[in-house]
Design an enzyme around this catalytic site. Structure first.
Site, PDB file in Angstrom:
ATOM      1  N   LYS A  42       0.806  -1.235   0.000  1.00 30.92           N
ATOM      2  CA  LYS A  42       0.000   0.000   0.000  1.00 30.92           C
ATOM      3  C   LYS A  42       0.837   1.282   0.000  1.00 30.92           C
ATOM      4  O   LYS A  42       0.467   2.290   0.595  1.00 30.92           O
ATOM      5  CB  LYS A  42      -0.984   0.039   1.189  1.00 30.92           C
ATOM      6  N   HIS A  89       7.407  -7.310  -2.157  1.00 32.77           N
ATOM      7  CA  HIS A  89       7.179  -6.675  -0.851  1.00 32.77           C
ATOM      8  C   HIS A  89       8.185  -7.192   0.184  1.00 32.77           C
ATOM      9  O   HIS A  89       8.005  -7.009   1.388  1.00 32.77           O
ATOM     10  CB  HIS A  89       5.771  -6.992  -0.332  1.00 32.77           C
ATOM     11  N   SER A 119      -4.695   2.701   4.313  1.00 31.68           N
ATOM     12  CA  SER A 119      -4.901   1.999   3.049  1.00 31.68           C
ATOM     13  C   SER A 119      -4.931   0.485   3.293  1.00 31.68           C
ATOM     14  O   SER A 119      -5.774  -0.236   2.746  1.00 31.68           O
ATOM     15  CB  SER A 119      -3.776   2.362   2.076  1.00 31.68           C
TER      16      SER A 119
HETATM   17  S1  PPS Z   1      -0.308  -3.148  -3.088  1.00 28.82           S
HETATM   18  O1  PPS Z   1      -1.521  -3.945  -3.079  1.00 28.82           O
HETATM   19  O2  PPS Z   1       0.408  -3.317  -1.824  1.00 28.82           O
HETATM   20  O3  PPS Z   1       0.559  -3.423  -4.230  1.00 28.82           O
HETATM   21  O4  PPS Z   1      -0.816  -1.658  -3.151  1.00 28.82           O
HETATM   22  P1  PPS Z   1      -0.012  -0.405  -3.749  1.00 28.82           P
HETATM   23  O5  PPS Z   1      -0.178  -0.378  -5.217  1.00 28.82           O
HETATM   24  O6  PPS Z   1       1.373  -0.388  -3.206  1.00 28.82           O
HETATM   25  O7  PPS Z   1      -0.768   0.825  -3.076  1.00 28.82           O
HETATM   26  C1  PPS Z   1      -2.136   1.053  -3.272  1.00 28.82           C
HETATM   27  C2  PPS Z   1      -2.403   2.498  -2.925  1.00 28.82           C
HETATM   28  O8  PPS Z   1      -1.921   3.338  -3.993  1.00 28.82           O
HETATM   29  C3  PPS Z   1      -2.999   4.114  -4.486  1.00 28.82           C
HETATM   30  N1  PPS Z   1      -2.830   4.385  -5.923  1.00 28.82           N
HETATM   31  C4  PPS Z   1      -2.656   5.612  -6.450  1.00 28.82           C
HETATM   32  N2  PPS Z   1      -2.565   6.825  -5.878  1.00 28.82           N
HETATM   33  C5  PPS Z   1      -2.409   7.887  -6.708  1.00 28.82           C
HETATM   34  N3  PPS Z   1      -2.349   7.796  -8.049  1.00 28.82           N
HETATM   35  C6  PPS Z   1      -2.436   6.597  -8.677  1.00 28.82           C
HETATM   36  N4  PPS Z   1      -2.396   6.524 -10.004  1.00 28.82           N
HETATM   37  C7  PPS Z   1      -2.596   5.431  -7.853  1.00 28.82           C
HETATM   38  N5  PPS Z   1      -2.731   4.123  -8.117  1.00 28.82           N
HETATM   39  C8  PPS Z   1      -2.862   3.499  -6.930  1.00 28.82           C
HETATM   40  C9  PPS Z   1      -4.207   3.268  -4.186  1.00 28.82           C
HETATM   41  O9  PPS Z   1      -5.387   4.002  -4.296  1.00 28.82           O
HETATM   42  C10 PPS Z   1      -3.885   2.791  -2.781  1.00 28.82           C
HETATM   43  O10 PPS Z   1      -3.986   3.819  -1.801  1.00 28.82           O
HETATM   44  P2  PPS Z   1      -5.342   4.186  -1.001  1.00 28.82           P
HETATM   45  O11 PPS Z   1      -4.937   5.218   0.004  1.00 28.82           O
HETATM   46  O12 PPS Z   1      -5.859   2.940  -0.364  1.00 28.82           O
HETATM   47  O13 PPS Z   1      -6.286   4.741  -2.017  1.00 28.82           O
END
Ligand code: PPS
Length: 278
Positions: A42, A89, A119
């Site tokens: 996340k 991860h 998140s």
């Molecule tokens: S995972 O499952 O661990 O791989 O998740 P990860 O991709 O690391 O993190 C997910 C969070 O990133 C947000 N996200 C984004 N934020 C801004 N812009 C873009 N394009 C974007 N894409 C993914 C996603 O919404 C998750 O955060 P939260 O706060 O839950 O919305």
């Protein structure tokens, strides 16, 4: 109920990462031109992976995480043609040593752990591969204790921070990407030796916005069953809110104090602590 979590070297993993695979990771044959994407869950992994796939003008393979699957995983990765972009991860010290010996490029993305916690809480609620959590209050304590999948945020971050000055590592922050995505994209392109015009950077940024990426998962021709997270294959679970500071809608003042107290203690030797909370 089938077991969702098992421990490996003191860290909770989902059973989607088989113990046999985790044990054999160190035998992995990394290639010099592999690029590893490291992150605690996340932190913006999918966002970063989206940017990187758009940056390359040569064919690349974005794989599922190296720790996802059973022992046949390593063989599968072996068969893929270069260039491979490999997400993970894992803690730095759990990485297959060949990535280090061969000086592979690595990009680590990190995020304010308060937002990461929030998140992750929502992810726990939506993701059938993760244990049930009843309340935010309960999850908050588990997160601070490191009693969540992939273990302690602090241990994870610190294991990577120790290598932040290694020439083959680029350290990125989610908040910097939110603030000035073109700047981060430029930084990534320089690090990966990719020639790219400012116009193309603008175009990549447009296509990498939260709403564009979220909409992409709704399109019929998109593959919704591919993620770069070992905890789900369902892309729809990834795009929740995509903002900075959502922790303020969840943390009580008391929780904030407790968080900061623990953060300051655990991060007292960190040179990057200031960039991570606000
Ligand atoms: S995972 O499952 O661990 O791989 O998740 P990860 O991709 O690391 O993190 C997910 C969070 O990133 C947000 N996200 C984004 N934020 C801004 N812009 C873009 N394009 C974007 N894409 C993914 C996603 O919404 C998750 O955060 P939260 O706060 O839950 O919305």
């Amino acid at each position: 109920e089938t077991e969702l979590i098992h421990m490996f070297k003191g860290i909770p993993f989902t059973t989607r990462s088989s113990l046999e695979l985790l044990k054999s990771l160190d035998t992995f044959d990394a290639r010099e031109d592999d690029v590893l994407l490291g992150s605690y869950p996340k932190s913006g992994t999918h966002w970063l992976a989206g940017v990187i796939t758009k940056l390359y003008n040569t064919p690349i393979t974005l794989t599922s995480p190296i720790e996802f699957g059973d022992v046949s995983k390593l063989e599968e990765l072996n068969k893929l043609s270069s260039k491979r972009i490999i997400p993970t991860h894992l803690d730095y010290n759990m990485l297959p040593s060949n990535f280090k010996n061969k000086n592979c490029k690595m990009i680590y993305i990190s995020r304010n752990p308060k937002d990461t916690a929030v998140s992750m809480y929502h992810y726990y609620k939506e993701n059938p591969h993760l244990p049930t959590v009843d309340t935010w209050t309960a999850f908050f304590d588990l997160f601070l204790e490191g009693d969540v999948v992939c273990g302690s945020w602090f241990d994870h971050f610190l294991s990577w921070e120790e290598h932040k000055n290694d020439k083959n590592i680029l350290f990125l922050f989610y908040e910097d990407m939110k603030k000035d995505l073109p700047k981060t994209v430029k930084e990534i392109s320089v690090f990966l030796d990719i020639d790219i015009s400012d116009d193309d950077i603008q175009d990549i940024c447009k296509k990498s916005s939260f709403s564009e990426m979220k909409n992409d998962t709704e399109k019929e021709n998109s593959d919704p069953s591919h993620t770069v997270c070992a905890l789900t294959s369902n892309r729809k679970l990834i795009f929740r809110k995509g903002t900075v500071g959502d922790w303020k809608n969840h943390f009580t003042p008391k929780q904030n104090l407790k968080f900061e107290e623990i953060f300051n203690e655990k991060m007292k030797l960190s040179k990057m602590a200031k960039r991570l909370t606000y």
